[in-house]
Write a protein that holds these residues in place. Structure first.
Motif, PDB file in Angstrom:
ATOM      1  N   GLY A   1      16.993  -4.530  16.974  1.00 49.91           N
ATOM      2  CA  GLY A   1      16.645  -4.039  15.640  1.00 49.91           C
ATOM      3  C   GLY A   1      16.627  -2.520  15.635  1.00 49.91           C
ATOM      4  O   GLY A   1      17.315  -1.876  16.425  1.00 49.91           O
ATOM      5  N   GLY A   2      15.831  -1.953  14.784  1.00 54.17           N
ATOM      6  CA  GLY A   2      15.710  -0.504  14.731  1.00 54.17           C
ATOM      7  C   GLY A   2      15.192   0.034  16.059  1.00 54.17           C
ATOM      8  O   GLY A   2      14.225  -0.495  16.605  1.00 54.17           O
ATOM      9  N   LEU A   3      15.848   1.043  16.591  1.00 53.50           N
ATOM     10  CA  LEU A   3      15.476   1.581  17.897  1.00 53.50           C
ATOM     11  C   LEU A   3      14.451   2.697  17.778  1.00 53.50           C
ATOM     12  O   LEU A   3      14.580   3.578  16.936  1.00 53.50           O
ATOM     13  CB  LEU A   3      16.716   2.095  18.623  1.00 53.50           C
ATOM     14  CG  LEU A   3      17.753   1.040  18.977  1.00 53.50           C
ATOM     15  CD1 LEU A   3      19.003   1.705  19.529  1.00 53.50           C
ATOM     16  CD2 LEU A   3      17.199   0.042  19.961  1.00 53.50           C
ATOM     17  N   MET A   4      13.445   2.651  18.648  1.00 55.96           N
ATOM     18  CA  MET A   4      12.421   3.683  18.705  1.00 55.96           C
ATOM     19  C   MET A   4      12.408   4.268  20.113  1.00 55.96           C
ATOM     20  O   MET A   4      12.774   3.591  21.077  1.00 55.96           O
ATOM     21  CB  MET A   4      11.050   3.100  18.385  1.00 55.96           C
ATOM     22  CG  MET A   4      10.971   2.482  17.006  1.00 55.96           C
ATOM     23  SD  MET A   4       9.302   1.929  16.550  1.00 55.96           S
ATOM     24  CE  MET A   4       8.782   0.991  17.947  1.00 55.96           C
ATOM     25  N   THR A   5      11.998   5.502  20.214  1.00 55.47           N
ATOM     26  CA  THR A   5      11.861   6.140  21.515  1.00 55.47           C
ATOM     27  C   THR A   5      10.389   6.174  21.881  1.00 55.47           C
ATOM     28  O   THR A   5       9.608   6.926  21.297  1.00 55.47           O
ATOM     29  CB  THR A   5      12.444   7.564  21.482  1.00 55.47           C
ATOM     30  OG1 THR A   5      13.817   7.478  21.093  1.00 55.47           O
ATOM     31  CG2 THR A   5      12.345   8.231  22.830  1.00 55.47           C
ATOM     32  N   ALA A   6      10.029   5.314  22.814  1.00 58.90           N
ATOM     33  CA  ALA A   6       8.647   5.207  23.280  1.00 58.90           C
ATOM     34  C   ALA A   6       8.687   4.420  24.584  1.00 58.90           C
ATOM     35  O   ALA A   6       9.691   3.774  24.897  1.00 58.90           O
ATOM     36  CB  ALA A   6       7.784   4.497  22.247  1.00 58.90           C
ATOM     37  N   PRO A   7       7.611   4.462  25.353  1.00 57.90           N
ATOM     38  CA  PRO A   7       7.579   3.685  26.589  1.00 57.90           C
ATOM     39  C   PRO A   7       7.740   2.185  26.306  1.00 57.90           C
ATOM     40  O   PRO A   7       7.412   1.704  25.216  1.00 57.90           O
ATOM     41  CB  PRO A   7       6.197   3.978  27.167  1.00 57.90           C
ATOM     42  CG  PRO A   7       5.791   5.277  26.554  1.00 57.90           C
ATOM     43  CD  PRO A   7       6.415   5.281  25.187  1.00 57.90           C
TER      44      PRO A   7
END
Length: 76
Positions: free
Chosen positions: A31-37
């Motif tokens: 799905g929508g990509l996020m930058t996080a651990p």
């Protein structure tokens, strides 16, 4: 974005049509990509209605799990 999705769909259809006999493959559609651990909560599912955001690190983890998982071969 629409043109990219059309081309992605064409590429997936070609993969299935021409490489299903000779190659093991898995199509992962995050799905929508996020930058996080990584959260470790992401799952692989064939449910086309599943949606939402996912961390890039979780996508990487799921893709790595697919490499040696014969149950994921030739699936989207």
């Amino acid at each position: 974005l629409e043109a990219a999705l059309v081309e992605k769909d064409k590429a997936e259809k070609m993969l299935v049509k021409f490489y299903s006999i000779t190659t093991d493959w898995t199509i992962v559609r995050p799905g929508g990509l996020m930058t996080a651990p990584a959260t470790g909560k992401a799952i692989l599912t064939a449910d086309n209605t599943a949606l939402g955001a996912i961390n890039r690190a979780d996508v990487a983890s799921l893709v790595a799990k697919c490499i040696d998982n014969k149950d994921s071969y030739k699936k989207t």
